[in-house]
Design a protein around this motif. Sequence first.
Motif, mmCIF file in Angstrom:
data_model
loop_
_atom_site.group_PDB
_atom_site.id
_atom_site.type_symbol
_atom_site.label_atom_id
_atom_site.label_comp_id
_atom_site.label_asym_id
_atom_site.label_seq_id
_atom_site.Cartn_x
_atom_site.Cartn_y
_atom_site.Cartn_z
ATOM 1 N N VAL A 198 0.839 -1.199 0.000
ATOM 2 C CA VAL A 198 0.000 0.000 0.000
ATOM 3 C C VAL A 198 0.874 1.249 0.000
ATOM 4 C CG1 VAL A 198 -1.725 1.322 1.277
ATOM 5 C CG2 VAL A 198 -1.888 -1.181 1.155
ATOM 6 N N LEU B 152 -0.838 -0.053 -4.354
ATOM 7 C CA LEU B 152 -2.059 0.724 -4.146
ATOM 8 C C LEU B 152 -1.746 2.170 -3.846
ATOM 9 C CD1 LEU B 152 -3.228 -2.194 -3.718
ATOM 10 C CD2 LEU B 152 -4.842 -1.133 -2.150
ATOM 11 N N ASN C 118 -4.176 5.852 -2.416
ATOM 12 C CA ASN C 118 -5.408 6.141 -1.695
ATOM 13 C C ASN C 118 -6.106 7.385 -2.220
ATOM 14 O OD1 ASN C 118 -6.841 7.564 0.755
ATOM 15 N ND2 ASN C 118 -6.834 5.379 1.172
ATOM 16 N N LEU D 256 -3.480 0.167 -8.300
ATOM 17 C CA LEU D 256 -4.890 0.115 -7.923
ATOM 18 C C LEU D 256 -5.159 1.271 -6.974
ATOM 19 C CD1 LEU D 256 -6.945 -3.022 -6.897
ATOM 20 C CD2 LEU D 256 -7.045 -0.956 -5.496
ATOM 21 N N THR D 257 -6.251 1.988 -7.187
ATOM 22 C CA THR D 257 -6.670 3.002 -6.217
ATOM 23 C C THR D 257 -7.982 2.575 -5.578
ATOM 24 O OG1 THR D 257 -7.649 4.280 -8.048
ATOM 25 C CG2 THR D 257 -5.534 5.034 -7.171
ATOM 26 N N ASP D 258 -8.092 2.777 -4.259
ATOM 27 C CA ASP D 258 -9.382 2.555 -3.607
ATOM 28 C C ASP D 258 -10.277 3.763 -3.866
ATOM 29 O OD1 ASP D 258 -8.535 4.577 -1.958
ATOM 30 O OD2 ASP D 258 -8.286 3.334 -0.195
ATOM 31 N N GLN E 38 -10.564 9.201 -9.276
ATOM 32 C CA GLN E 38 -9.764 8.039 -9.661
ATOM 33 C C GLN E 38 -9.391 8.070 -11.144
ATOM 34 O OE1 GLN E 38 -10.707 4.156 -7.501
ATOM 35 N NE2 GLN E 38 -12.633 5.259 -7.268
ATOM 36 N N TYR F 140 -10.711 -9.810 -4.870
ATOM 37 C CA TYR F 140 -9.769 -8.958 -4.150
ATOM 38 C C TYR F 140 -10.248 -8.776 -2.714
ATOM 39 C CZ TYR F 140 -8.094 -4.198 -2.817
ATOM 40 O OH TYR F 140 -7.608 -3.099 -2.163
ATOM 41 N N ASP G 259 -4.382 -6.661 0.007
ATOM 42 C CA ASP G 259 -3.527 -5.509 0.308
ATOM 43 C C ASP G 259 -3.634 -5.181 1.782
ATOM 44 O OD1 ASP G 259 -5.034 -2.554 0.762
ATOM 45 O OD2 ASP G 259 -6.305 -4.177 0.028
#
Length: 373
Positions: A34, A57, A59, A89-91, A133, A241, A263
């Motif tokens: 992360v 990742l 945020n 990857l972005t949350d 995003q 995921y 993650d």
Amino acid sequence: MCFSFALTCTDGRARAGVLHTPHGAVRTPVFMPVGTQATVKAIPPRDLEELGAQIILANTYHLYLRPGDELIARRGGLHRFMSWPHPILTDSGGFQVFSLSEMRKIDDDGVTFKSHLDGSMHRFTPEKSIRIQENLGADIIMCFDECPPPTDREYNAIALARTHAWAVRCREAHTRTDQALFGIAQGGIFRDLREQSARFLTSLDFPGYAIGGLAVGEEKADMFQVIAWMDDALPAHKPRYLMGVGEPTDLIRAVQRGVDMADCVLPTRLARHGAAFTRDGRINMRNRIYAEDERPIDPECDCYTCRNFSRAYIRHLLQAGEILGLYLMSVHNIAFLLNLMRAAREAIVQQRFAAFAQNWLARYERTENPTHL
């Protein structure tokens, strides 16, 4: 297609596959370090590459507040901004917003919240989360969802309806064809709600699905039960995921139940507190028993830290408050989880995962080990 997933091998419920993204392929099962604020704490991208990290990742909530998603877009997106040419990857920012507790107000349209930085007021809606995003430009982005307390059934039912309505709005708002938008299944620890969520999200035909709302205070047995339900309920030909899980034993048990991706901030957070993963359990590197210990943190680890430095030296760095100590600890803990998932994948491919998991867990969880915390 910019994004695809191929399931290449199974061993029981455990799965090995390959995610294809615009910035490269990711072999699963995989642990994703992360990088909350466009950086995996204390570790340069060069070192992440050397460790074999395939995807990291970032945020949405934190990058929206600082330095701002529009600034990052003007700088060419996250990949260029942070010099990471591999998948990201972005949350959605949902978990962070809902964890603000007294600093936010939820309604069916979105969430109004105070910044934890300066108290300024902000509002996230599904459409805004997607817009942020898309500005960040990650390969995989997430639907905006509500993450409720996992054991409150009445509230989970309300939150699930909201999460599903928001998933539809996220799908409609999503415009970039070079990004894969994943749905997030919620429903707490309740089987009917979880299965309802899986059915609804599957009907929207997302390219992948996350299991959200776990590792947030529920019993471990409940968490693993939910993961098993999701293995049955989610489509087998798309990636699963598991969000926010990084304890080594949890990763093994999640892979046993069909998880492809996971993650967590745990490896770097533990490193900052002096805790290190070893094959014989977690150890506290600040402990006096390591003051003259010439062994590496884990004699079976081949990371830069373990190849070059003793426990005695690393303990000295931690006791002296030297930044190098946090770096070396973080490198090792990240390497440990990346290597664990690579070993799990190899065991799946070789059809020996059950024995691998049993032996690995038995060794890691031995309470008689004198250095085990």
